[in-house]
Write a protein that holds these residues in place. Structure first.
Motif, mmCIF file in Angstrom:
data_model
loop_
_atom_site.group_PDB
_atom_site.id
_atom_site.type_symbol
_atom_site.label_atom_id
_atom_site.label_comp_id
_atom_site.label_asym_id
_atom_site.label_seq_id
_atom_site.Cartn_x
_atom_site.Cartn_y
_atom_site.Cartn_z
ATOM 1 N N PHE A 194 -43.936 38.374 14.885
ATOM 2 C CA PHE A 194 -43.774 36.955 14.581
ATOM 3 C C PHE A 194 -42.784 36.717 13.442
ATOM 4 O O PHE A 194 -42.262 35.618 13.291
ATOM 5 C CB PHE A 194 -45.130 36.334 14.254
ATOM 6 N N THR A 195 -42.524 37.766 12.641
ATOM 7 C CA THR A 195 -41.516 37.633 11.586
ATOM 8 C C THR A 195 -40.113 37.756 12.155
ATOM 9 O O THR A 195 -39.206 37.006 11.795
ATOM 10 C CB THR A 195 -41.727 38.707 10.500
ATOM 11 N N GLU A 196 -39.932 38.722 13.069
ATOM 12 C CA GLU A 196 -38.611 38.968 13.659
ATOM 13 C C GLU A 196 -38.767 39.160 15.166
ATOM 14 O O GLU A 196 -38.774 40.283 15.668
ATOM 15 C CB GLU A 196 -37.990 40.216 13.016
ATOM 16 N N PRO A 197 -38.901 38.059 15.931
ATOM 17 C CA PRO A 197 -39.163 38.170 17.377
ATOM 18 C C PRO A 197 -38.072 38.905 18.153
ATOM 19 O O PRO A 197 -38.338 39.439 19.230
ATOM 20 C CB PRO A 197 -39.260 36.706 17.828
ATOM 21 N N ASP A 199 -36.517 41.610 17.231
ATOM 22 C CA ASP A 199 -36.549 43.053 16.980
ATOM 23 C C ASP A 199 -37.443 43.716 18.034
ATOM 24 O O ASP A 199 -38.646 43.472 18.091
ATOM 25 C CB ASP A 199 -37.097 43.323 15.578
ATOM 26 N N GLN A 200 -36.855 44.573 18.870
ATOM 27 C CA GLN A 200 -37.587 45.147 19.996
ATOM 28 C C GLN A 200 -38.635 46.178 19.585
ATOM 29 O O GLN A 200 -39.577 46.433 20.331
ATOM 30 C CB GLN A 200 -36.603 45.805 20.971
ATOM 31 N N SER A 201 -38.486 46.789 18.419
ATOM 32 C CA SER A 201 -39.386 47.882 18.044
ATOM 33 C C SER A 201 -40.839 47.426 17.994
ATOM 34 O O SER A 201 -41.747 48.140 18.439
ATOM 35 C CB SER A 201 -38.965 48.475 16.695
ATOM 36 N N GLY A 202 -41.081 46.226 17.454
ATOM 37 C CA GLY A 202 -42.445 45.711 17.392
ATOM 38 C C GLY A 202 -43.031 45.478 18.771
ATOM 39 O O GLY A 202 -44.204 45.779 19.031
ATOM 40 N N ILE A 408 -49.705 30.967 22.312
ATOM 41 C CA ILE A 408 -49.061 29.931 21.498
ATOM 42 C C ILE A 408 -47.651 30.330 21.075
ATOM 43 O O ILE A 408 -46.994 29.603 20.338
ATOM 44 C CB ILE A 408 -49.904 29.640 20.235
ATOM 45 N N LEU A 409 -47.177 31.493 21.544
ATOM 46 C CA LEU A 409 -45.838 31.955 21.174
ATOM 47 C C LEU A 409 -44.783 31.102 21.871
ATOM 48 O O LEU A 409 -44.913 30.795 23.056
ATOM 49 C CB LEU A 409 -45.664 33.419 21.582
#
Length: 658
Positions: A194-197, A199-202, A408-409
């Motif tokens: 949710f901080t960096e949508p 970024d694929q790593s998460g 809710i995203l």
């Protein structure tokens, strides 16, 4: 590094290190003199011992000790006690050095050298290894040495694997609680997503967590045929008059029928000792179980045995199957099947009263609609996981929490894909019929949105959409019955119609083991992968799909009951370069080819159509349709009639002489 803290040295530690360095230089100087002069006295050897206690990485000192041992063994009488004393001293020095540095290359190599002399107890070595591996389970020196020690024993690879896995699983049980740790990891990865949508790593880590949530380590029996409480009619080749629509009728020329076990993951060890059969059917002692498909592997999700019966001896038999009462069924990841299951079915053996039909099978006429209110389906298939008593509570709670979170995203491709996967996971865990299947419409819409948003991955989303749709169809008896028919012209065969649905992948076959006639025409299928589990399948319609070669039909080679196949109006032969051809090894490399009449008479045609030859020669077809393909023509038709000698109908035309 590697999770080991590095702390700054204290003044007293630095002073001790400096004194140690002075002592080491003094010992090295005297040691090198002894080594160059080949002095192997007790005092010289003791000096090398002190040097190695300070610096276990002194390779020259280890090599010196090898020379010293050889010298001492050459000068003593061949007394086993003296030899043992010398080698025991070497093992003691090695162990002392390893206590200083248990990753010392030189120490481990020296210990191997001592054992190569035929000395030491393997049991002692394994106990020593356990101590060092407890200190650091990642110590590859210890693992490599363990391989060396095991090779000195008569222990099989399977026994060693069992010992190791038992030990590792015990450690895992003590140190990792998935029902606690995985939910914590979900909370952790949320902050990254949710901080960096973008970024694929998460997202990748979240997908891995989802897999860990869904994967049950111990294998489970998902379905079987015959199912528990079912009744089947068995006869010889041909048709029965007045065959009941309430039972599955199975006709066999060989006088046997398949018994199918479908596990949720690949397992090995399925045999007559781990699966017992209690029945009065004669000739089934020491039943042989085979993995399907058998690609030189002894692990598979699908295992099949063939039970014999005598059709000329009409009778009713109760058959009781016990799975896993004895240990031995193990998953490919090393986990034991520990949820024994028992099911019972009734076999009615009838004599054939009519000759085998040679009429053409129609895909448009002769069908009766399935009564949706009928309870017949319950006697044919078990739609729920057989081992439903497994505890999924924490898994369900974790998935429910994730669905609520990602619902809710804001709209994004990866967000929609993750939500679709989560909803599929939720459906997989639902056991309440009242709420089962409620998410499939949303899942299908999410994949439709993804196909429109991301054309570069269209085929992947299309395949996932197809799998979700088939999960929806098989989610309940009511939804499945909408696609079921009975083919009255052939013993009321159970027919499943899945035509005109834009399917690109086959899925949920574990819930379709009872199907005998399958219509997949007018779809977008590229292969028949998955159908090998449907061992009762006798008629298959694949017309008007996107099959590019006979290699894409390779899985059908394992469906021994298949008699009718329609692959008309596909793309077979249209593409000059088709990589799926290489799924089948060339029959020209098969040593059995020289014994084949077709290979002897027409080697050129076998070479030209080798993928078709590879598949068709293993089938026992009586009806085949290939019209509308680029490959179709007089030459290929003539070749097919040679490869499949029992063929009666080809492209709607009856073979001459029948």
């Amino acid at each position: 590094m590697h999770g080991r803290p590095r702390n700054a040295s204290k003044p007293e530690e630095e002073a001790a290190s400096a004194a140690k360095a002075v002592q080491l230089r003094s010992l090295q100087s005297q040691f090198m003199t002894n080594h160059h002069d080949k002095i192997y006295t007790n005092e010289a050897i003791e000096l090398s011992t002190k040097l190695l206690e300070i610096n276990p990485e002194a390779y020259t000192a280890w090599n010196y000790r090898k020379l010293a041992v050889e010298d001492r063994l050459a000068r003593i009488e061949p007394d086993p006690n003296l030899v043992s004393a010398i080698l025991d001293e070497e093992l003691r020095v090695v162990e002392s050095a390893l206590r200083q540095n248990f990753k010392s290359y030189g120490a481990w190599h020296h210990r191997k050298w001592v054992l190569s002399k035929g000395h030491s107890s393997v049991g002692n070595e394994l106990r020593l290894l356990e101590k060092f591996q407890k200190l650091d389970s990642r110590n590859f020196h210890a693992w490599n040495y363990r391989r060396f020690v095991v090779e000195l024993t008569n222990r099989s690879e399977q026994d060693e694997l069992h010992v190791l896995l038992s030990s590792l699983l015990a450690q895992n049980a003590d140190g990792f609680m998935p029902n606690i740790k995985i939910p914590e990891e979900y909370d952790f990865v949320h902050s990254a997503i949710f901080t960096e949508p973008d970024d694929q790593s998460g997202w990748f880590y979240h997908l891995w967590l989802l897999d860990q949530t869904l994967n049950v380590e111990t294998p489970l029996l998902t379905s079987s045929w015959p199912s528990h409480g079912s009744s089947i009619i068995l006869s010889g080749a041909g048709c029965l008059s007045g065959s009941s629509s309430m039972f599955t009728t199975f006709c066999s020329e060989s006088g046997s029928f398949p018994l199918i076990l479908y596990f949720d993951q690949a397992v090995g060890g399925v045999s007559s000792s781990t699966v017992t059969i209690d029945s009065e059917l004669k000739g089934n002692e020491g039943l042989v179980w085979e993995p399907i498909p058998n690609k030189n592997s002894q692990v598979s999700c699908v295992w099949v045995a063939r039970l014999k019966y005598v059709s000329s001896d009409p009778c009713e038999y109760k058959v009781k199957i016990r799975v896993g009462n004895s240990p031995g069924i193990v998953s490919s990841r090393g986990y034991n099947f520990n949820a024994p299951y028992e099911f019972v079915f009734t076999a009615h053996v009838h004599d054939t009263v009519e000759d085998s039909q040679e009429g053409i099978v129609s895909w448009t006429d002769g069908f009766d609609i399935w009564d949706a209110k009928s309870k017949d389906l319950n006697s044919l298939v078990t739609l729920d996981r057989l081992n439903a008593e497994m505890d999924f509570k924490w898994r369900q709670e974790a998935i429910d929490s994730e669905v609520e979170c990602f619902g809710i995203l804001p709209d994004s491709k990866i967000g929609k894909l993750t939500l679709a996967r989560l909803l599929m996971a939720r459906e997989a865990m639902v056991s309440d019929d009242a709420v089962k299947g409620v998410h499939y419409e949303e899942i299908l819409q999410l994949y439709n949105d993804l196909m429109a948003l991301d054309s570069s991955h269209y085929q992947y989303y299309k395949d996932e959409h197809s799998k979700a749709f088939l999960h929806k169809v098989t989610s309940s008896s009511e939804s499945l019955s909408r696609h079921l028919l009975r083919y009255r012209d052939m013993n009321n065969l159970v027919c499943l119609r899945l035509n005109n649905l834009s399917l690109s992948r086959i899925a949920s076959v574990e819930k379709l083991l009872f199907v005998q006639m399958l219509d997949l025409s007018h779809n977008e299928l590229h292969s028949t992968e998955g159908l090998e589990a449907m061992q009762l399948l006798s008629c298959l319609n694949l017309s008007h799909n996107r099959i590019r070669s006979f290699s894409a039909l390779d899985s059908l080679r394992h469906v021994k009951q298949l008699k009718v196949l329609d692959v008309s109006h596909n793309h077979i032969g249209k593409h000059s370069v088709d990589t799926t051809r290489y799924l089948c090894s060339s029959p020209l490399s098969n040593s059995e080819l020289g014994q084949d009449d077709v290979g002897k008479q027409n080697p050129g045609l076998v070479t030209k159509y080798w993928d078709a030859y590879c598949v068709l020669r293993d089938l026992n077809l009586k009806q085949l349709d290939i019209a509308g393909n680029e490959i179709a023509g007089e030459e290929f038709s003539s070749f097919v009639l040679q490869v499949v000698p029992k063929l009666v109908w080809l492209d709607g035309q009856k073979k001459l002489g029948n």
